[in-house]
Design a protein around this motif. Structure first.
Motif, PDB file in Angstrom:
ATOM      1  N   THR A  35       0.836  -1.205   0.000  1.00 37.89           N
ATOM      2  CA  THR A  35       0.000   0.000   0.000  1.00 37.89           C
ATOM      3  C   THR A  35       0.866   1.248   0.000  1.00 37.89           C
ATOM      4  O   THR A  35       0.637   2.190  -0.767  1.00 37.89           O
ATOM      5  N   PHE A  36       1.882   1.253   0.867  1.00 39.34           N
ATOM      6  CA  PHE A  36       2.727   2.444   0.969  1.00 39.34           C
ATOM      7  C   PHE A  36       3.594   2.642  -0.281  1.00 39.34           C
ATOM      8  O   PHE A  36       3.862   3.780  -0.669  1.00 39.34           O
ATOM      9  N   THR A  37       4.016   1.555  -0.894  1.00 36.94           N
ATOM     10  CA  THR A  37       4.749   1.693  -2.154  1.00 36.94           C
ATOM     11  C   THR A  37       3.880   2.405  -3.178  1.00 36.94           C
ATOM     12  O   THR A  37       4.330   3.322  -3.886  1.00 36.94           O
ATOM     13  N   ASN A  38       2.606   2.006  -3.253  1.00 39.86           N
ATOM     14  CA  ASN A  38       1.684   2.607  -4.217  1.00 39.86           C
ATOM     15  C   ASN A  38       1.387   4.072  -3.893  1.00 39.86           C
ATOM     16  O   ASN A  38       1.297   4.916  -4.786  1.00 39.86           O
ATOM     17  N   VAL A  39       1.226   4.379  -2.603  1.00 38.58           N
ATOM     18  CA  VAL A  39       0.964   5.765  -2.195  1.00 38.58           C
ATOM     19  C   VAL A  39       2.164   6.649  -2.530  1.00 38.58           C
ATOM     20  O   VAL A  39       2.018   7.768  -3.037  1.00 38.58           O
ATOM     21  N   LEU A  40       3.365   6.162  -2.269  1.00 37.00           N
ATOM     22  CA  LEU A  40       4.577   6.940  -2.572  1.00 37.00           C
ATOM     23  C   LEU A  40       4.757   7.116  -4.079  1.00 37.00           C
ATOM     24  O   LEU A  40       5.207   8.174  -4.535  1.00 37.00           O
ATOM     25  N   CYS A  41       4.393   6.085  -4.859  1.00 41.63           N
ATOM     26  CA  CYS A  41       4.433   6.225  -6.323  1.00 41.63           C
ATOM     27  C   CYS A  41       3.461   7.314  -6.782  1.00 41.63           C
ATOM     28  O   CYS A  41       3.759   8.084  -7.703  1.00 41.63           O
ATOM     29  N   ALA A  42       2.294   7.368  -6.156  1.00 45.38           N
ATOM     30  CA  ALA A  42       1.307   8.405  -6.490  1.00 45.38           C
ATOM     31  C   ALA A  42       1.888   9.786  -6.230  1.00 45.38           C
ATOM     32  O   ALA A  42       1.725  10.710  -7.030  1.00 45.38           O
ATOM     33  N   CYS A  43       2.579   9.935  -5.105  1.00 43.91           N
ATOM     34  CA  CYS A  43       3.216  11.223  -4.783  1.00 43.91           C
ATOM     35  C   CYS A  43       4.282  11.564  -5.812  1.00 43.91           C
ATOM     36  O   CYS A  43       4.426  12.724  -6.217  1.00 43.91           O
ATOM     37  N   SER A  44       5.021  10.548  -6.249  1.00 50.24           N
ATOM     38  CA  SER A  44       6.093  10.766  -7.227  1.00 50.24           C
ATOM     39  C   SER A  44       5.544  11.261  -8.554  1.00 50.24           C
ATOM     40  O   SER A  44       6.013  12.258  -9.109  1.00 50.24           O
ATOM     41  N   HIS A  45       4.526  10.572  -9.079  1.00 53.92           N
ATOM     42  CA  HIS A  45       3.969  10.933 -10.391  1.00 53.92           C
ATOM     43  C   HIS A  45       3.281  12.300 -10.372  1.00 53.92           C
ATOM     44  O   HIS A  45       3.194  12.966 -11.403  1.00 53.92           O
ATOM     45  N   ALA A  46       2.799  12.716  -9.214  1.00 50.55           N
ATOM     46  CA  ALA A  46       2.082  13.983  -9.128  1.00 50.55           C
ATOM     47  C   ALA A  46       2.936  15.113  -8.552  1.00 50.55           C
ATOM     48  O   ALA A  46       2.448  16.223  -8.373  1.00 50.55           O
ATOM     49  N   GLY A  47       4.202  14.818  -8.227  1.00 49.51           N
ATOM     50  CA  GLY A  47       5.083  15.857  -7.694  1.00 49.51           C
ATOM     51  C   GLY A  47       4.735  16.300  -6.292  1.00 49.51           C
ATOM     52  O   GLY A  47       4.993  17.443  -5.912  1.00 49.51           O
ATOM     53  N   LEU A  48       4.154  15.395  -5.501  1.00 47.99           N
ATOM     54  CA  LEU A  48       3.722  15.742  -4.139  1.00 47.99           C
ATOM     55  C   LEU A  48       4.839  15.411  -3.143  1.00 47.99           C
ATOM     56  O   LEU A  48       4.813  14.390  -2.449  1.00 47.99           O
ATOM     57  N   VAL A  49       5.834  16.287  -3.083  1.00 43.77           N
ATOM     58  CA  VAL A  49       7.022  16.026  -2.271  1.00 43.77           C
ATOM     59  C   VAL A  49       6.701  16.032  -0.782  1.00 43.77           C
ATOM     60  O   VAL A  49       7.077  15.116  -0.040  1.00 43.77           O
ATOM     61  N   LYS A  50       6.015  17.060  -0.323  1.00 40.64           N
ATOM     62  CA  LYS A  50       5.701  17.187   1.101  1.00 40.64           C
ATOM     63  C   LYS A  50       4.896  15.982   1.587  1.00 40.64           C
ATOM     64  O   LYS A  50       5.176  15.412   2.651  1.00 40.64           O
ATOM     65  N   GLU A  51       3.893  15.593   0.784  1.00 40.08           N
ATOM     66  CA  GLU A  51       3.040  14.462   1.168  1.00 40.08           C
ATOM     67  C   GLU A  51       3.853  13.164   1.203  1.00 40.08           C
ATOM     68  O   GLU A  51       3.672  12.322   2.101  1.00 40.08           O
TER      69      GLU A  51
END
Length: 733
Positions: free
Chosen positions: A463-479
């Motif tokens: 789950t966390f791998t997928n959430v972090l990938c989502a942050c990566s693709h969307a440029g959500l560094v803080k999150e």
């Protein structure tokens, strides 16, 4: 369960009453043993009611046992007989609990047990507990099991080996290995069943090394193992993929004269096949006088998993009976070894042959093959089949459907499946988060993660791998930082290398290289090749030559044969105009024999998947495709398109005319084919095995505007939705 069946053989005859001394004294009771069907038993039941014999506890228990345990037994009828008995004796209560514990409704066995404790004058005895403990194991309730364990101790029956063996099985079924081991150690005189229960349970629960240690102790204590022991030990060898010890076990069986039945032979065969020794497996297979469907399927599965597809197919063709497990083994073998087209071909053959009916395993494997290929039409057909057949969507199928629709480019359909089911486990939630992430919907993925928390579903590492990938693709560094920092203190999940790689990717994509390097230096684990690969990939995006060289060097130290590292560094050099460095790298790759992965794009039209390689001319419609491609390029140039030659080296290695070479990239061929043979407004869906290059990205944007067509392109990392001259990634990929 072996302990229960064995114990039942020693059940004593219940004390006779004053009116009925034994079966031979009454002709009605003696006829119960002679019954061959339920109707005969019902006639005796009626006669016993008329004569009043039924109201004698022993007589009633005799009739009840026949209705519940005979070859023609009926649980429904047995329950009616039980409910008519005014005062069931303890044997009758035990028998009803046993029947339910062994049937499809084990919970009823526990409820009957509670009724017995509450309503009857009897306290559970050493025959009662194994049955009700088995029921608790069947419903996987450690709480009920612990309560029963307490009652056993209170009844001073903790030393009973049969009850202890049942408790070991219960705790293992519930995943409580420590409690199972403690019960085992408390047994004064362990029988072979005690050892077998723990060895087999540990092997099945993924503790193969502990299972083998226990077997060594058993041997050291001179406890003679039997065939059941050896099946458990071989299972542990198989889980460990320990061929050497597995061979020793097979010789141990022979040296100690252990009886080899079909089950044990199949366990040996499975060990050889899964540990990769097809020679040993074939030798044993040929020696086996008796073979069943498991034998044949094990051999087929062994060939398929090791890529021996022709041999696997021969086994399927000569099998006496082709059940669905055999077809599944072949489909799964292809799918798991990166041959999705072949997997789908076998699935279609199965459907046409009607030899066996596809089951859940078939559909999960086939949907995975569709996801790999981007074959959404076939995937939709499987979804329709599930609905037509009334197959219940369990979590495995739900996850596979979400994954298929997501990877085939229809995230809305994936969401529709997600919201259509009531039961969602962690894998269903994780698959949907991954789907949103790969389509660039980072905020939506994070929102879904929040809803997952509201639903009290505990996330896992994936789950966390997928959430972090989502942050990566969307440029959500803080999150991304927040989620990584919360993993262990909030959720109890220690970050692993893939999570650190994602964080490096998040920082690198955002151009925060100093932060990324500092993060790597402070990592609590040694940076892996994937960490340096993430940094190198970010350097390619931003053209950071100095850091790219450092990342590439560290990556090659860990993985000297990684051709992708050279290609990425070459791309950085090309992007910054360092053509001498490009030539040096290409020469080094030629000298060392390293070859980059060839670009490949697939597109599905009318249920048929078409494949294109860079510069491909194998397709029967190549002439039309290249003619269309010339038209596309001419039209693009008329609106100012200029090929981005700095991206040339992402996909080809040989010297050629650069502009012509760029034109032959596999995704461009797929786009031309889609424009030719897919009618608007149908979107053109393309699956690419590598990261899409900047030139192809620009071309796809222009084509979507000039031809007014939606193009959905999946590359190695994410989806790009092109429409009206724009891309969903907003040029951040």
């Amino acid at each position: 369960m072996e302990t229960l069946g064995t114990r039942l053989l020693s059940l004593p005859r219940h004390p006779t009453s004053k009116t009925v001394n034994n079966d031979h004294d009454d002709p009605v009771l003696s006829r119960i043993n002679q019954c061959t069907n339920l109707n005969q038993l019902k006639q005796i039941h009626a006669q016993m009611l008329r004569t009043g014999l039924f109201f004698n506890p022993y007589s009633a228990s005799k009739l009840f046992a026949a209705s519940a345990l005979s070859p023609f037994s009926s649980l429904d009828y047995a329950r009616k007989v039980f409910d008519q008995i005014p005062k069931p004796n303890l044997y009758t209560w035990n028998t009803l609990i046993r029947v339910y514990a062994s049937g499809p409704e084990p919970l009823q066995g526990i409820l009957i047990f509670l009724r017995m404790v509450d309503e009857s004058p009897y306290y559970p005895n050493k025959f009662t507990f194994p049955f009700v403990i088995k029921a608790a194991a069947e419903i996987v309730s450690v709480c009920v099991g612990q309560a029963l364990h307490g009652m056993v101790i209170k009844a001073s029956l903790g030393a009973d080996v049969f009850i202890s063996n049942s408790l070991i099985h219960l705790y293992l079924s519930c995943g409580d290995l420590d409690s199972a081991y403690r019960v085992f150690m408390m047994i004064g005189e362990k029988d072979v069943v005690s050892w077998n229960s723990l060895i087999t349970g540990l092997a099945q629960k993924g503790c193969a090394e502990k299972a083998l240690e226990l077997f060594r102790r058993m041997d050291a204590e001179s406890v003679k193992p039997n065939d059941v022991t050896m099946v458990g030990v071989l299972s542990a060898c198989t889980k460990k993929l320990d061929l050497e010890f597995g061979r020793w076990v097979c010789s141990y069986i022979e040296r100690n004269g252990i009886s080899v039945n079909l089950t044990l032979s199949n366990a040996m065969l499975d060990m050889y096949a899964k540990c990769g020794s097809l020679e040993d497996a074939k030798r044993l297979f040929d020696m086996m006088e008796e073979k069943d469907i498991v034998t044949w399927t094990t051999m087929l599965d062994g060939y398929a998993k090791l890529g021996e597809y022709e041999a696997a197919r021969r086994v399927l063709d000569i099998m006496p009976r082709q059940d669905i497990a055999a077809w599944n083994a072949l489909i799964s073998g292809y799918e798991q070894n990166g041959k999705p087209k072949e997997a789908l071909a076998i699935y279609h053959e199965l459907k046409l042959s009607k030899i066996a009916k596809p089951d859940e395993i078939t559909l999960v494997s086939t949907l995975s093959a569709c996801a790999q290929l981007g074959a959404m039409d076939i995937g939709r057909g499987i979804h329709a089949y599930v609905k037509e057949q009334g197959i219940q969507l369990n979590c495995h199928l739900t996850t596979s459907l979400i994954d298929m629709y997501s990877k085939c480019g229809d995230v809305n359909k994936a969401l529709e499946v997600f919201y259509s089911v009531e039961r969602r486990d962690v894998f269903v939630w994780s698959a949907m988060i991954a789907g949103l992430a790969m389509h660039g919907h980072g905020r939506a993925a994070i929102d879904l993660f929040s809803r997952m928390q509201e639903a009290t579903m505990k996330p896992n590492s994936v789950t966390f791998t997928n959430v972090l990938c989502a942050c990566s693709h969307a440029g959500l560094v803080k999150e991304g930082k927040t989620f990584l920092n919360q993993m262990e203190p909030v959720y109890g999940i220690p970050p692993e290398v893939q999570h650190y790689s994602c964080m490096v990717d998040i920082l690198g994509r955002a151009g925060r290289f100093e932060e990324a390097v500092e993060f790597i230096e402070k990592m609590p684990i040694v940076p892996s090749d994937s960490v340096w690969g993430a940094l190198l990939g970010a350097c390619q995006i931003h053209g950071n030559v100095e850091l790219a060289e450092k990342a590439c060097s560290r990556l090659l130290e860990l993985d000297p044969g990684n051709h992708g590292a050279y290609v990425l560094l070459s791309n950085v050099y090309a992007k910054t105009g360092k053509w001498d460095s490009v030539s040096r790298l290409r020469k080094h790759m030629r000298v060392t024999g390293l070859k980059k992965e060839q670009g490949c794009s697939t597109i599905e039209v009318n249920g048929v998947v078409h494949e294109f390689l860079a510069g491909d001319n194998r397709h029967p419609l190549s002439k039309e495709i290249y003619s269309k491609l010339d038209e596309i390029v001419a039209r693009l140039k008329s609106v100012g398109y200029v090929p981005k030659k700095s991206h040339l080296l992402q996909l080809i290695e040989e010297d050629d005319l650069q502009e012509h070479a760029l034109k032959l990239h596999s995704e461009k061929l797929a786009i031309a084919f889609g424009l030719l043979y897919m009618e608007a407004p149908q979107p053109i869906r393309i699956i690419k095995n590598l990261r899409v290059c900047g030139d192809c990205h620009s071309v796809a944007k222009l084509v979507s505007r000039l031809y007014n067509r939606e193009i959905i392109l999946r590359d190695r990392y994410r989806f790009h939705h092109f429409g009206g001259g724009h891309c969903s990634c907003k040029d951040y990929w």
